[in-house]
Scaffold this active site. Structure first.
Site, PDB file in Angstrom:
ATOM      1  N   ARG B 301     -40.560   7.015 -10.079  1.00 33.16           N
ATOM      2  CA  ARG B 301     -40.407   8.467  -9.915  1.00 33.16           C
ATOM      3  C   ARG B 301     -41.674   9.205 -10.318  1.00 33.16           C
ATOM      4  NH1 ARG B 301     -33.845   9.406 -10.919  1.00 33.16           N
ATOM      5  NH2 ARG B 301     -33.429   8.425  -8.905  1.00 33.16           N
ATOM      6  N   TYR B 441     -38.129  10.101  -1.088  1.00 30.51           N
ATOM      7  CA  TYR B 441     -37.840   8.766  -1.633  1.00 30.51           C
ATOM      8  C   TYR B 441     -37.848   8.715  -3.158  1.00 30.51           C
ATOM      9  CZ  TYR B 441     -42.951   7.566  -0.941  1.00 30.51           C
ATOM     10  OH  TYR B 441     -44.309   7.505  -0.923  1.00 30.51           O
ATOM     11  N   GLU B 442     -37.338   7.633  -3.674  1.00 30.62           N
ATOM     12  CA  GLU B 442     -37.104   7.486  -5.128  1.00 30.62           C
ATOM     13  C   GLU B 442     -36.166   8.549  -5.673  1.00 30.62           C
ATOM     14  OE1 GLU B 442     -37.749   4.852  -6.400  1.00 30.62           O
ATOM     15  OE2 GLU B 442     -39.152   4.139  -4.893  1.00 30.62           O
ATOM     16  N   GLY B 443     -35.146   8.885  -4.896  1.00 29.44           N
ATOM     17  CA  GLY B 443     -34.214   9.939  -5.311  1.00 29.44           C
ATOM     18  C   GLY B 443     -34.709  11.265  -4.781  1.00 29.44           C
TER      19      GLY B 443
END
Lengths: 593, 593
Positions: B301, B441-443
């Site tokens: 993140r 991406y990555e949440g």
């Protein structure tokens, strides 16, 4: 897949932008609400069923150039043929040349739908419509006779040739040369870039409107003339004859609108014709070309604004459909074990509501601009003067705000799709890529903001803008006076936003008055945004009041309670931000830190 | 062309994010300011001279798949080899496995530069670095012995396999199956999508970390285990042996980061090996895979956040260079007849200042997050607990705000280029296309906002966030107390923004306390933005105070006087916007209007 929001469009035209009053006034001839709905329904069907299905192949295949010949995407020439045979090109064109003479409001509403279907397709005909207006107003009878009928029917298309490598926003810098020929025609020499649909396979002839400079022209924008330069010279019988000395040297590899060929056009290099020089005919008077071109450009500015609305609408629909279908996680209060559709998550709801509210505000402003254009053209005397000022005022708003919204909403729509949004096959990315050109062309949005502040705001010494804000205040008062629970704090929030707009306007007028142009220019972009937010919210309030307590009231309440507070920040940037900007700006120069 | 902003980076690390204190504390071993500068200078040289020149070909050619083999863009495998031979992969890795054990702050600063050079290139190694951390923390000694040295040196790369078609954000929904084999290994079967660098030609082996579910696993996220699945099984002597039963079935056609192969990976369909099933080794305990994966995800993140900073920085540089060169129109007060460089126009100055201020605020937050990670790892006891909470708090901010800023700044940068910005050869559009994945991406950034509100804000019953706001207030007070004319109203504006942050925080804590989760979630996204704007401005104020009256003071003053007023609007959206949203949201369902 796109479905034309005919009900929304009719509502906005009628209850927000003023089509009801236009029809009642009798200025629109025998146009009736039923006819409006019939036309828009049929246009919506064409956009959804014929245009939209060819958007993806247009993006994927793009326009191609080979040996000077441009091929548009598969199916597009046939689509264009169907479209013009449907009479759509002629909708707002003068009846004298075969048009239907319908109000600009209707033309703009249909244009929105063509653009929602496929922006890269719709942009071609848009330019033809602007050219028709310029020729109708400024060209000689002879030129009109030869070209207008073909352009109105869409049998031929037109282009707009302004930009040169060194002359983008600054037309005074252009160099394309026009020499007088003994027969009263001209010979053009030069290079034009970024010419939309400069070459294509939709029509057998293409009519270029070209800005150029006579050898003895004064420098700057006062030495620019407008010429009509057909791709094929027209024979006595009206059919295309020999090739003129103009060709497409290259097409651009762009971020989006791949189906639209963006051409570099070369005039007069001797590739075609007996002697070098593209044969052109003067439109209007020598050295007065800019006035003619402005006719086209104003038309084009609103037409570009509507592209923003159109892409935003398509993005709203796409994101909502995906959010209803895609399931992830469990929303607060969800029952059972199943994953919830993401539309049930408050954060996604916020995104979707913002998208819808901004799209509708942008549409309201664009349609209101079209209304002002119609009123200026159809009414007379002082009324016409008033509406012309209104059209002038709304044009930069209607170009810049909707195109910014188009990018923002397309980007939010992509976000709603998560990872799928980044995959080209989904189509959400293509909307963002397409939308991204609209804040740039036809005068960047920065230039629109400068135009708003330096030319439109000071109209009638500020009296016009004050009158307009006064009208918007009536919407706020109506909201406060209405017994409509669904509006929540809309009236109060709107009133505060209009206070901000008024303060910012007076501040800028004062700066201009005091010759503090630089400080005024420093606030141009936040001022435009503030203006559009407040005006758009007032317009949606008007529409909600007309529609009664329901979804429209809930949407404008969302806008008022979540986004209208932004006007206070924008006002502060306008009224208190200039000094810090101008102080810091020195650091941007080569000699800065 | 990109030039590494080493001075800016060193300043932000040292005077804003806390590297000075980290070094003074002795927790960073023998790291010295000189060494920091030497490392960053050399990294900057590599990013600018080796990586950046290959960005354009990476975008144009992209990664290609043929017969299961992925080819990265021309020159990229060689670039990777040079990069890892430079020791860059090992920078922050444990010394035990050949790494240099440097603080995360340094790794993040170099990562920014790799991403500014070419984001699609930098993302591959990023995942390896996360995998090293996960294995170091959770894997058995045996696995560490076989894999870590190769991963630390960069001889092999790693991937992170989470997403499946039905399971994006919601990992509880994943279906990939792992069966126990008699020898203690596992056999994996299933399909993973969106696997970054799932297959490529940089290294001779690829180590996949894969989330899967055992046959007897409990449902949801408590039944997920993490497995290590190498592309080639490793022989006793540590060299790659027979092919494992995993392959890349397709790669995505994406909006940007074309050079990065985004793969669909198929595990256990029997294409390779003696019997179907990809051979995997358990990492950590059965059904506890999510905890292991969170190690990687938190790392990832911040690493994605820094991509936003990196692209924004590249866009700032590109736009500024263009604005200094391109001439159009005459700026207010310009002398002579020449057209002015557009950098002299106030509206362009506003755009550039906003770009720079937002980029630096994003960098300050990302580096501060890295600092908290270092402190949590290097300090002990209560101090470590404190810093772990700080890292937890800053992670969603450091992922979401910089990636939003990356998109916004890249889009503004494109706009500064006018029509040229839309032409792919210019490179401005590619920055926007690349930047656009990072908020997803990555949440997604919406998920970051939810994480911030529901998990990070309530840490220690809100005491941690209150303490952090208190620290930021000291920056505001210092600005007010400083005798620094260049700061203008920065102190006052910052204090007001922190009031807004405090009010919004207390409002959300109250809602959570009362079980009004839905209303709290409705405000998540504006809350995150408000938090980041206020915190970022406080951090830049800190940096400006350290640097003395000059360009840094002017920049933060611009930010404070032009953008900090936005916090009031964001606060209102948080504290007063939820009801209108939740009321209107019903209209979004299928049964809505």
């Amino acid at each position: 897949m796109y479905r034309a929001p005919v009900e929304e469009i009719v509502h906005t035209l009628t209850h927000v932008a003023g089509l009801d009053r236009l029809i009642e006034s009798g200025l629109a001839g025998d146009l009736s609400p039923d006819l409006v709905e019939a036309i828009l329904t049929e246009a919506g069907r064409f956009a959804a069923e014929e245009i939209a299905p060819l958007a993806r192949i247009g993006d994927k295949e793009g326009a191609r150039l080979r040996d000077g010949v441009v091929t548009t995407p598969p199916g597009w020439p046939e689509l264009y043929r169907k479209w013009r045979e449907g009479g759509w090109n002629a909708l707002s064109a003068p009846e004298r040349w075969g048009g239907q003479g319908l109000p600009a409001m209707l033309a703009i509403a249909t244009l929105e739908m063509w653009n929602s279907g496929a922006m890269a397709f719709a942009i071609g005909p848009t330019l033809t419509i602007g050219a028709i207006e310029a020729l109708e107003r400024h060209a000689s009878e002879e030129l009109k006779r030869v070209y207008l009928e073909k352009l109105v029917s869409g049998e031929w298309m037109a282009t707009m040739n302004l930009t040169e490598p060194q002359a983008g926003s600054d037309l005074g810098a252009l160099k394309t040369r026009a020499e007088r020929a003994p027969d009263g025609t001209y010979r053009l020499f030069g290079q034009k870039i970024f010419i939309t649909y400069g070459e294509h396979d939709f029509t057998e002839n293409i009519v270029h409107l070209v800005l150029a400079r006579l050898p003895d022209a004064p420098p700057g924008t006062r030495g620019i003339s407008l010429f009509l330069v057909p791709k094929f010279l027209v024979r006595e019988d009206g059919t295309p004859g020999p090739r003129n000395d103009v060709f497409c040297a290259s097409i651009e590899h762009k971020m989006g609108i791949h189906g639209s060929p963006t051409c570099t056009m070369i005039y007069g290099d001797g590739r075609f014709g007996e002697a070098p020089g593209a044969i052109g005919w003067l439109v209007g008077e020598e050295n007065r070309g800019l006035a003619c071109m402005f006719t086209m450009m104003n038309n084009a500015r609103l037409a570009v604004g509507i592209q923003g609305v159109a892409v935003a609408e398509a993005a709203c629909q796409k994101a909502l459909a995906y959010a209803r279908e895609r399931r992830q996680g469990r929303a607060p209060g969800a029952k059972g074990d199943e994953m919830s559709p993401i539309v049930a998550h408050p954060d996604i709801q916020r995104t979707l509501m913002t998208m819808q509210a901004m799209t509708q505000a942008a549409r309201a402003i664009a349609y209101s601009c079209a209304h002002a254009i119609d009123m200026a053209r159809l009414s007379g005397g002082d009324e016409a003067t008033h509406w012309q000022m209104r059209a002038n005022l709304l044009t930069p708003l209607a170009k810049a705000f909707p195109t910014d919204v188009g990018v923002e909403v397309a980007s939010l729509g992509l976000q709603v799709h998560g990872g799928m949004g980044y995959i080209e096959e989904t189509g959400a990315a293509a909307l963002l890529r397409d939308a991204r050109i609209a804040p740039i062309y036809e005068g960047t949005n920065g230039i629109q903001a400068i135009d708003l502040v330096t030319r439109k705001l000071p109209q009638a010494d500020g009296a016009h803008v004050r009158g307009f804000i006064g009208e918007l205040r009536r919407d706020a008062e109506a909201a406060r006076g209405a017994n409509m629970a669904g509006l929540g704090a809309t009236g109060a929030r709107l009133a505060r936003a209009l206070d901000d707009l008024e303060e910012a306007s007076e501040h800028l007028l004062r700066l201009l008055d005091e010759g503090e142009t630089e400080a005024a220019l420093a606030g141009a972009t936040p001022y435009l945004r503030l203006f559009a937010l407040a005006a758009g919210a007032a317009m949606l309030t008007r529409g909600a009041l007309a529609a009664g307590d329901g979804a429209r009231a809930r949407l404008v309440r969302y806008l008022a309670e979540n986004h209208l507070p932004e006007t206070a920040a924008l006002k502060q940037a306008v009224t208190e931000g200039a000094q810090s900007l101008l102080t810091a700006a020195g650091d941007l120069s080569e000699h800065g830190r």
